[in-house]
Design an enzyme around this catalytic site. Structure first.
Site, short mmCIF file in Angstrom:
data_model
loop_
_atom_site.label_atom_id
_atom_site.label_comp_id
_atom_site.label_asym_id
_atom_site.label_seq_id
_atom_site.Cartn_x
_atom_site.Cartn_y
_atom_site.Cartn_z
N GLU A 1 -4.37 16.62 20.53
CA GLU A 1 -3.79 15.28 20.60
C GLU A 1 -2.56 15.13 21.51
O GLU A 1 -2.41 14.10 22.17
CB GLU A 1 -3.39 14.80 19.19
N ARG B 1 2.78 9.11 10.13
CA ARG B 1 3.00 9.85 11.38
C ARG B 1 3.79 9.01 12.39
O ARG B 1 4.54 9.53 13.21
CB ARG B 1 1.68 10.34 11.98
N1 MTE Z 1 -11.75 16.19 22.80
C1 MTE Z 1 -13.01 15.76 22.98
N2 MTE Z 1 -13.68 16.15 24.07
N3 MTE Z 1 -13.61 14.94 22.08
C2 MTE Z 1 -12.95 14.50 20.95
O1 MTE Z 1 -13.52 13.76 20.15
N4 MTE Z 1 -10.85 14.53 19.67
C3 MTE Z 1 -9.41 14.71 19.75
C4 MTE Z 1 -9.05 16.07 20.34
N5 MTE Z 1 -9.80 16.28 21.56
C5 MTE Z 1 -11.59 14.93 20.75
C6 MTE Z 1 -11.04 15.81 21.71
C7 MTE Z 1 -8.74 14.60 18.46
S1 MTE Z 1 -8.41 13.06 17.86
C8 MTE Z 1 -8.34 15.70 17.74
S2 MTE Z 1 -7.52 15.54 16.28
C9 MTE Z 1 -8.63 17.06 18.21
O2 MTE Z 1 -9.39 17.08 19.40
C10 MTE Z 1 -9.37 17.79 17.10
O3 MTE Z 1 -9.76 19.06 17.46
P1 MTE Z 1 -8.78 20.32 17.35
O4 MTE Z 1 -8.11 20.24 16.05
O5 MTE Z 1 -9.73 21.44 17.50
O6 MTE Z 1 -7.82 20.20 18.50
N1 LUZ Z 2 -5.34 13.12 9.86
C1 LUZ Z 2 -4.77 13.25 8.67
C2 LUZ Z 2 -4.66 13.32 10.99
O1 LUZ Z 2 -5.42 13.04 7.66
N2 LUZ Z 2 -3.48 13.63 8.61
C3 LUZ Z 2 -2.73 13.86 9.70
O2 LUZ Z 2 -1.56 14.21 9.60
C4 LUZ Z 2 -3.33 13.69 10.95
N3 LUZ Z 2 -2.63 13.86 12.07
C5 LUZ Z 2 -3.23 13.68 13.24
C6 LUZ Z 2 -4.55 13.31 13.27
N4 LUZ Z 2 -5.27 13.14 12.17
MO1 MOS Z 3 -7.76 13.31 15.50
S1 MOS Z 3 -6.94 11.42 15.39
O1 MOS Z 3 -6.79 13.94 14.25
O2 MOS Z 3 -9.21 13.03 14.75
#
Ligand code: MTE
Ligand code: LUZ
Ligand code: MOS
Length: 752
Positions: free
Chosen positions: A706, A304
């Protein structure tokens, strides 16, 4: 719709692993781990610990009935170190006792003889010595060799960006209970229930169907529980299997910080070439990823970084290479942005370097190179709209960018001990797991005979509001009030083979599977209603709990319809499966179409630096963000604010430190500072970017988890801008985070 967890969170009723009712006879596990970073294990003496009353067992590599292997992508990580340890904090054994206090006491009675080996903590050092996790990868486009000749200016330098502690409020933990016939049920604080199930089965030497993993919710994950929630669950299950007793294992904060991996620190060398009209023509970059002692998710994170190496810009000639370097630190792992932020920091640092050299405002270079519709990324996918250009225009129109700039200049002319600075930070983040097969999900819907609805998906709630969005989907398709819908816990028995809750794609993947299941049920119900009302199914619709024929409400309501359907023996259960269409990727060519779509946006960060103390204060961050068509503005704004502040913390206060022996120095909240309400920006303004959105997003509501973190990168360059206003001989240091200490030194640095 209000976040369904709001009330539970503020009243303290929400359940986390350690809140689950404790079973009679529960045993407690405490992990015994390495205190040196690289050594062979000579002798492990557990006799004194075993003699302590209340100690039941001390499990080590020898007690593993299956494979001593927890590596997800590469099989290079043991659950318990057998012969060698590779980082401080690496688990060697699990103490099982009748109380946690006893287990902790026993831990101090274990002694190990280590024969120490060379410790490497620096990724460049590792690369030089050939210590790589896997072979390097290169993304390229155009021809940089030829392009250099056409460049009016080139800059070359090095950029470093540090890691980041996840600091989820709920530490890692699991609770395993033996069921009948050797089956084990595990409650785990994990983003990846299936990963926990698969790895537990592998280590215990049993088929996956004997292991059931259940997740209520997480007190934050941020990527730290995508892969690294697994070992604790496996250890608890191992002890539960051996002793036929429930086993709880919750990490103490300091153990958690010491044992788990974090965001990857990166070091990079870059060369950037520009034309006389500030077009970026060529970019060469080499990334040294500090992977830590095992692969964990590093290969995917590194990938990534390459995908986002040019961030929101079009550069026709690019060579981006990355090395995943094996060091003696805890294996680094997923963290919000997943390598993308590091790639973006380096290109922004290179642009800042060019701007400083050419004495032009940084944003002039940024603006001149924004991706426009039809531009190609180095990996072959094309950008499909002009969102970035629109965002820039909106920043001018809605947030009066020019006025902000003028007022900052005016402020700096009249203030000698404080200076203001600003930076613009565009983002362009790809949505989908970059590993195509992971982009699939399932959902299970039951309509009970009283008309209430139970839904299960593979999505894990970790504060990001995905459960609220799932309820919205079902309520939307059935056109029912939300209280008809119940969301079940995430459970591998109800929904199998799940991808982790990650990559910001959870709502899209699980929501679309759920939408499909609900739509299938709806079709079935319409046929049923049509039969009873003697009309055609296409004339039937459901509106707010009532059955309608064309534009007239009938006397039949939702519960009567469900009763009819049940008595007619119509199936009121459905499973939906979704696999993202269109996407593909060819790793040999490093070309393809890996992302369903991109999320774009632009942030303007304004800072005031105290030039006597080196401290800073963020006056405002103004954001134009691409929501698509947000299905829940409250949830999405929460994600933007949280992501932004987390990204700013990474760029400013949060200083991860290991000593040369690989010992974590920033191992507590007094030595590792995360932003609190005082260091968050005084104002966060968020505007929505008017876009067409995309059918690939759930109800056209784009992923939001993210991308906003990367707005935080603007904080670094805003500080740098303010420093330049105070110290004309300041030379960009390109080394994040910009702690107060570094700011103070930079303010008085005389340059070279
Ligand atoms: N928001 C909160 N409050 N707590 C979390 O742990 N994780 C983040 C984001 N927002 C997180 C968060 C991360 S790393 C990701 S990948 C996404 O939430 C995952 O959830 P989604 O795919 O539903 O957006
Ligand atoms: N996890 C993963 C990830 O396994 N593949 C991805 O592309 C990715 N991208 C963002 C966050 N977690
Ligand atoms: Mo988020 S880094 O894809 O858990």
């Amino acid at each position: 719709m209000r976040n369904i967890d709001a009330k539970g969170h503020v009243t303290g009723q929400s359940l986390y692993v350690d809140d689950l009712p404790t079973w009679e006879g529960t045993l407690y596990g405490v992990v015994f781990y390495a205190t040196v970073a690289h050594a062979t294990l000579q002798q492990l003496d557990t006799s004194r610990a075993r003699a302590l009353p209340g100690v039941i067992d001390i499990l080590t590599a020898k007690d593993i009935p299956g494979e001593n292997q927890i590596g997800g992508i590469l099989p290079d990580e043991e659950l318990f170190a057998s012969n060698e340890v590779h980082f401080q904090g690496q688990p060697i054994g699990l103490i099982v006792a009748t109380s946690e206090a006893i287990a902790k006491k026993a831990r101090q009675l274990i002694s190990v003889d280590y024969q120490e080996k060379e410790v490497i903590t620096d990724p460049r050092d590792a690369q030089t010595k050939g210590r790589l996790i896997f072979p390097p990868r290169t993304f390229s486009m155009g021809n940089t060799k030829q392009a250099w000749a056409a460049c009016a200016y080139t800059v070359q330098g090095r950029a470093d960006v540090n890691g980041q502690e996840h600091l989820y409020i709920e530490t890692q933990g699991a609770y395993a209970y033996p069921m009948e016939n050797g089956h084990i049920k595990i409650s785990s604080s994990t983003q990846g229930p299936t990963a926990v199930q698969r790895t537990t089965a592998r280590v215990l030497g049993v088929p996956m169907h004997t292991i059931e993993v259940d997740v209520v919710r997480l007190g934050g994950g941020f990527g730290g529980k995508e892969d690294q929630a697994t070992p604790w669950a496996v250890m608890a299950a191992l002890a539960a299997q051996k002793w036929s007793a429930p086993v709880k294992l919750i990490l103490h904060r300091m153990d958690d910080m010491r044992m788990t991996g974090k965001r990857h620190p990166y070091s990079a060398d870059y060369k950037l070439g520009l034309s006389s009209d500030l077009k970026m023509i060529a970019y060469e970059v080499v990334f040294y990823q500090n992977a830590g002692a095992a692969a964990d998710l590093s290969p995917a994170v590194m990938e990534r970084t390459l995908f986002h190496a040019t961030n929101a810009y079009y550069i026709p000639n690019v060579v981006a290479t990355a090395y995943s370097c094996k060091t003696n630190l805890p294996p680094n792992t997923a963290f919000r942005g997943f390598g993308g932020p590091q790639g973006m920091f380096v290109i922004e640092a290179a642009i800042a370097h060019a701007a400083h050299t050419l004495q032009v405002p940084k944003e002039k270079i940024q603006e001149a190179n924004l991706l426009v519709k039809g531009n190609s990324f180095p990996y072959g996918q094309k950008i499909t709209d002009n969102g970035l250009k629109t965002a820039w225009q909106q920043m001018q129109e809605k947030f009066a960018l020019e006025d902000v700039k003028k007022s900052i200049v005016a402020y700096n002319q009249t203030h000698s001990t404080t200076k203001k600075g600003y930076a613009l930070m565009p983002i362009c983040f790809g949505i989908s797991f970059t590993k195509t097969p992971m982009n699939q999900a399932r959902a299970l819907v039951h309509i009970y005979s009283d008309g209430s609805v139970g839904i299960s998906t593979g999505a894990v709630e970790m504060g990001q509001g995905v459960n609220t969005k799932m309820i919205q989907v079902a309520a939307h398709v059935f056109d029912l009030p939300a209280h008809y819908i119940k969301l079940e816990t995430t459970n591998t028995t109800r929904v199998a083979n799940t991808s982790p809750t990650a990559a910001s794609a959870t709502a899209d993947l699980n929501g679309k599977a759920l939408e499909k299941a609900c739509k299938t049920l709806l079709t079935r119900l319409k046929t049923c209603a049509a039969n009873h009302l003697q009309t055609q199914p296409q004339n039937i619709s459901l509106k707010q709990g009532q059955v309608w024929i064309k534009d007239k409400a009938t006397a039949m309501d939702w519960s009567q319809l469900i009763e009819h359907a049940f008595l007619d023996r119509i199936c009121l259960t459905e499973n939906g499966h979704y696999a993202t269409p269109v996407i593909h990727y060819n790793k040999t060519q490093e070309k393809g179409h890996p992302f369903a779509y991109h999320v774009m946006g632009l942030a303007l960060t304004e800072v005031t630096v105290d030039c006597l103390r080196g401290t800073y204060h963020f006056d405002a961050v103004k954001i134009v963000h691409d929501f698509g068509k947000s299905m829940n503005m409250h949830v999405d704004r929460g994600q933007i604010e949280g992501g932004l502040v987390q990204g700013m913390g990474w760029m400013t206060l949060e200083e991860l430190r290991y000593d040369p022996e690989g010992k974590l120095l920033s191992n507590s909240l007094s030595t590792y500072k995360v932003p609190d309400v005082y260091s968050a920006p005084e104002h966060i303004y968020i505007m929505s970017l008017p876009t067409q959105s995309t059918e690939m997003a759930l109800l056209k509501s784009k992923a939001v988890g993210e991308p906003p973190l990367m707005y935080g990168i603007g904080a670094y360059f805003a500080i740098e801008h303010a420093i330049s206003a105070f110290n004309p001989s300041y030379v960009p240091i390109q080394n994040a985070p910009f702690t107060h200490e570094k700011v103070l030194l930079s303010l008085y640095e005389t340059g070279v």
